[in-house]
Write a protein that holds these residues in place. Structure first.
Motif, mmCIF file in Angstrom:
data_model
loop_
_atom_site.group_PDB
_atom_site.id
_atom_site.type_symbol
_atom_site.label_atom_id
_atom_site.label_comp_id
_atom_site.label_asym_id
_atom_site.label_seq_id
_atom_site.Cartn_x
_atom_site.Cartn_y
_atom_site.Cartn_z
ATOM 1 N N MET A 1 17.483 -18.955 -17.891
ATOM 2 C CA MET A 1 16.625 -20.140 -17.933
ATOM 3 C C MET A 1 17.340 -21.303 -18.626
ATOM 4 O O MET A 1 17.240 -22.444 -18.199
ATOM 5 C CB MET A 1 15.303 -19.822 -18.635
ATOM 6 N N HIS A 2 18.064 -20.981 -19.688
ATOM 7 C CA HIS A 2 18.796 -22.015 -20.417
ATOM 8 C C HIS A 2 19.859 -22.675 -19.537
ATOM 9 O O HIS A 2 20.115 -23.873 -19.649
ATOM 10 C CB HIS A 2 19.445 -21.404 -21.667
ATOM 11 N N LYS B 1 16.297 -11.124 -23.031
ATOM 12 C CA LYS B 1 17.399 -11.954 -23.519
ATOM 13 C C LYS B 1 18.183 -12.560 -22.360
ATOM 14 O O LYS B 1 18.537 -13.738 -22.384
ATOM 15 C CB LYS B 1 18.326 -11.128 -24.414
ATOM 16 N N GLN B 2 18.456 -11.761 -21.343
ATOM 17 C CA GLN B 2 19.182 -12.272 -20.173
ATOM 18 C C GLN B 2 18.335 -13.292 -19.420
ATOM 19 O O GLN B 2 18.858 -14.274 -18.886
ATOM 20 C CB GLN B 2 19.596 -11.121 -19.262
ATOM 21 N N LYS C 1 12.722 -15.127 -32.376
ATOM 22 C CA LYS C 1 14.084 -15.081 -32.931
ATOM 23 C C LYS C 1 14.936 -16.259 -32.459
ATOM 24 O O LYS C 1 15.868 -16.662 -33.142
ATOM 25 C CB LYS C 1 14.768 -13.768 -32.545
ATOM 26 N N HIS C 2 14.613 -16.809 -31.290
ATOM 27 C CA HIS C 2 15.339 -17.961 -30.763
ATOM 28 C C HIS C 2 14.641 -19.291 -31.105
ATOM 29 O O HIS C 2 14.979 -20.329 -30.553
ATOM 30 C CB HIS C 2 15.501 -17.832 -29.237
ATOM 31 N N ASN C 3 13.652 -19.225 -31.999
ATOM 32 C CA ASN C 3 12.898 -20.411 -32.414
ATOM 33 C C ASN C 3 12.264 -21.148 -31.238
ATOM 34 O O ASN C 3 12.227 -22.383 -31.203
ATOM 35 C CB ASN C 3 13.777 -21.371 -33.227
ATOM 36 N N LYS D 1 5.790 -7.524 -25.807
ATOM 37 C CA LYS D 1 6.082 -7.644 -27.234
ATOM 38 C C LYS D 1 7.552 -7.975 -27.461
ATOM 39 O O LYS D 1 7.885 -8.793 -28.328
ATOM 40 C CB LYS D 1 5.708 -6.356 -27.963
ATOM 41 N N GLN D 2 8.436 -7.339 -26.703
ATOM 42 C CA GLN D 2 9.871 -7.614 -26.859
ATOM 43 C C GLN D 2 10.180 -9.071 -26.524
ATOM 44 O O GLN D 2 10.941 -9.729 -27.226
ATOM 45 C CB GLN D 2 10.709 -6.683 -25.978
ATOM 46 N N LEU D 3 9.566 -9.587 -25.450
ATOM 47 C CA LEU D 3 9.769 -10.992 -25.112
ATOM 48 C C LEU D 3 9.242 -11.885 -26.240
ATOM 49 O O LEU D 3 9.901 -12.848 -26.633
ATOM 50 C CB LEU D 3 9.081 -11.353 -23.794
#
Length: 193
Positions: free
Chosen positions: A177-178, A171-172, A31-33, A23-25
């Motif tokens: 990945m980015h 988030k990390q 949130k990051h679209n 769920k957090q992912l």
């Protein structure tokens, strides 16, 4: 990255942390679209992450084989888009086509098979998209240790170890990945002539 494919269990596992982190992912993706690409079902971690993305206002594209879609209450009817395909092969091909990267959450044989197919395609330079595991509660520790032993046995080059990103924080994980850069070394120790 605008779309990430998540492979994960159609069961929830025996520890509530698996659902919590799924769920957090999902919330983090929204949130990051980042649009979620996934297997299109309502059950297990698959349903949990899809519902979390939708609840946070995000987009979800499901891809499910007809044989599974025909089962009662299996196909998620609340998605942004649902593709029904003929086979598991078509499902994976469509996921790979739509996604800018891949994440595996805890799961079983199907999750592992999907992750390893994407890793194989990356190693063969069929794509340069990041492949990752969200290593919830150390779920993938033995897998990453095993990959190190594959390198030691010289069935995989050390440079290809970076094909699989592992992180326990969503988030990390997305940040890694980015920033991913695909290795440029050949797969083969002794290339064919």
């Amino acid at each position: 990255m605008q779309r990430i494919c998540v492979f994960c269990g159609s069961n929830t596992g025996n520890n509530p942390i698996y659902i919590e982190q799924a769920k957090q992912l999902g919330t983090t993706l929204a949130k990051h679209n980042i649009t979620l690409i996934y297997g299109g079902t309502t059950i297990g971690l698959m349903g949990a992450i899809a519902d979390a993305v939708l609840a946070a206002g995000g987009k979800v594209i499901g891809i499910i084989p007809q044989r599974l879609a025909d089962k009662p209450n299996m196909a998620h009817q609340g998605l942004t888009d649902l593709h029904i395909v003929e086979s598991m092969h078509q499902r994976k091909a469509k996921m790979a086509e739509l996604a800018d990267g891949f994440i595996a959450l805890p799961g079983g044989i199907g999750t592992f098979e999907e992750l390893f197919e994407m890793l194989t395609w990356s190693q063969l330079d069929f794509h340069k998209k990041p492949c990752a595991v969200l290593n919830i509660n150390g779920f993938y520790d033995k897998l990453t240790d095993f990959l190190d032993s594959v390198i030691a046995a010289q069935f995989m080059k050390p440079e290809h170890r970076q094909l699989l990103i592992s992180e326990s924080d969503p988030k990390q994980l997305l940040e890694k990945m980015h920033n991913y850069q695909a290795p440029t070394v050949s797969k083969w120790f002794n290339p064919p002539k």
